[in-house]
Design a protein around this motif. Structure first.
Motif, mmCIF file in Angstrom:
data_model
loop_
_atom_site.group_PDB
_atom_site.id
_atom_site.type_symbol
_atom_site.label_atom_id
_atom_site.label_comp_id
_atom_site.label_asym_id
_atom_site.label_seq_id
_atom_site.Cartn_x
_atom_site.Cartn_y
_atom_site.Cartn_z
ATOM 1 N N LYS A 89 -7.974 -7.052 -4.410
ATOM 2 C CA LYS A 89 -7.932 -6.285 -3.160
ATOM 3 C C LYS A 89 -7.051 -5.052 -3.329
ATOM 4 N N GLU A 90 -5.891 -5.238 -3.984
ATOM 5 C CA GLU A 90 -4.993 -4.103 -4.241
ATOM 6 C C GLU A 90 -5.697 -3.046 -5.080
ATOM 7 N N LYS A 95 -9.763 7.989 -4.607
ATOM 8 C CA LYS A 95 -10.943 8.778 -4.228
ATOM 9 C C LYS A 95 -10.590 9.731 -3.087
ATOM 10 N N THR A 96 -9.812 9.231 -2.127
ATOM 11 C CA THR A 96 -9.389 10.071 -1.005
ATOM 12 C C THR A 96 -8.520 11.221 -1.510
ATOM 13 N N SER A 132 -5.778 -11.298 -4.605
ATOM 14 C CA SER A 132 -4.865 -10.305 -4.034
ATOM 15 C C SER A 132 -4.826 -9.048 -4.901
ATOM 16 N N GLU A 162 -8.934 -2.448 -5.272
ATOM 17 C CA GLU A 162 -9.922 -1.767 -4.437
ATOM 18 C C GLU A 162 -9.251 -0.746 -3.515
ATOM 19 N N THR A 163 -8.131 -1.129 -2.939
ATOM 20 C CA THR A 163 -7.386 -0.211 -2.065
ATOM 21 C C THR A 163 -6.916 1.002 -2.861
ATOM 22 N N THR A 164 -6.408 0.765 -4.066
ATOM 23 C CA THR A 164 -5.942 1.853 -4.925
ATOM 24 C C THR A 164 -7.100 2.781 -5.290
ATOM 25 N N LYS A 165 -8.261 2.203 -5.597
ATOM 26 C CA LYS A 165 -9.433 3.020 -5.918
ATOM 27 C C LYS A 165 -9.805 3.909 -4.733
ATOM 28 N N ARG A 166 -9.826 3.318 -3.526
ATOM 29 C CA ARG A 166 -10.152 4.102 -2.325
ATOM 30 C C ARG A 166 -9.138 5.223 -2.125
ATOM 31 N N ASP A 167 -7.857 4.889 -2.307
ATOM 32 C CA ASP A 167 -6.799 5.893 -2.151
ATOM 33 C C ASP A 167 -6.973 7.029 -3.161
#
Length: 114
Positions: free
Chosen positions: A69-70, A79-80, A66, A72-77
């Motif tokens: 996954k968090e 980068k955005t 978990s 990875e989501t934070t990394k994507r956010d």
């Protein structure tokens, strides 16, 4: 008479010895049953401890998954957000260039009118 006593003594001794063996055997069997019971209890305790350990391990793995996954989501956010910032900086630079042109044109117009 002495032979009879000797025989009786032997018989009595054999009876006494077999009685002791019988008692010893019963004690041994009782002891084995107790040991078997203790082993079964220990085995049950160990099985329960193993189940608890496996459950805790599984929960820890799920928590780590978990968290991964968090992450990875934070990394994507991030980068955005970085891309958004870069876009805003580019837009600000274009606006600055437009304002500089307007300023330059305004200054030229004012000089021409004077």
């Amino acid at each position: 008479d002495a032979t009879l006593r000797s025989f009786e003594g032997t018989g009595s001794s054999q009876f006494h010895t077999s009685g002791m063996l019988s008692t010893s055997r019963e004690f041994g069997q009782k002891s084995l049953r107790q040991n078997k019971g203790e082993i079964c209890m220990k085995e049950s305790e160990l099985r329960e401890a193993l189940r608890a350990s496996q459950s805790a391990y599984k929960e820890e793995i799920e928590n780590k998954e978990s968290l991964a996954k968090e992450l990875e989501t934070t990394k994507r956010d991030l980068k955005t957000q970085q891309s958004d910032r870069e876009g805003l900086v580019e837009e600000l630079l274009r606006t600055k260039d437009k304002l500089a042109k307007i300023h330059s044109q305004t200054s030229e117009s004012l000089e021409a009118t004077h």
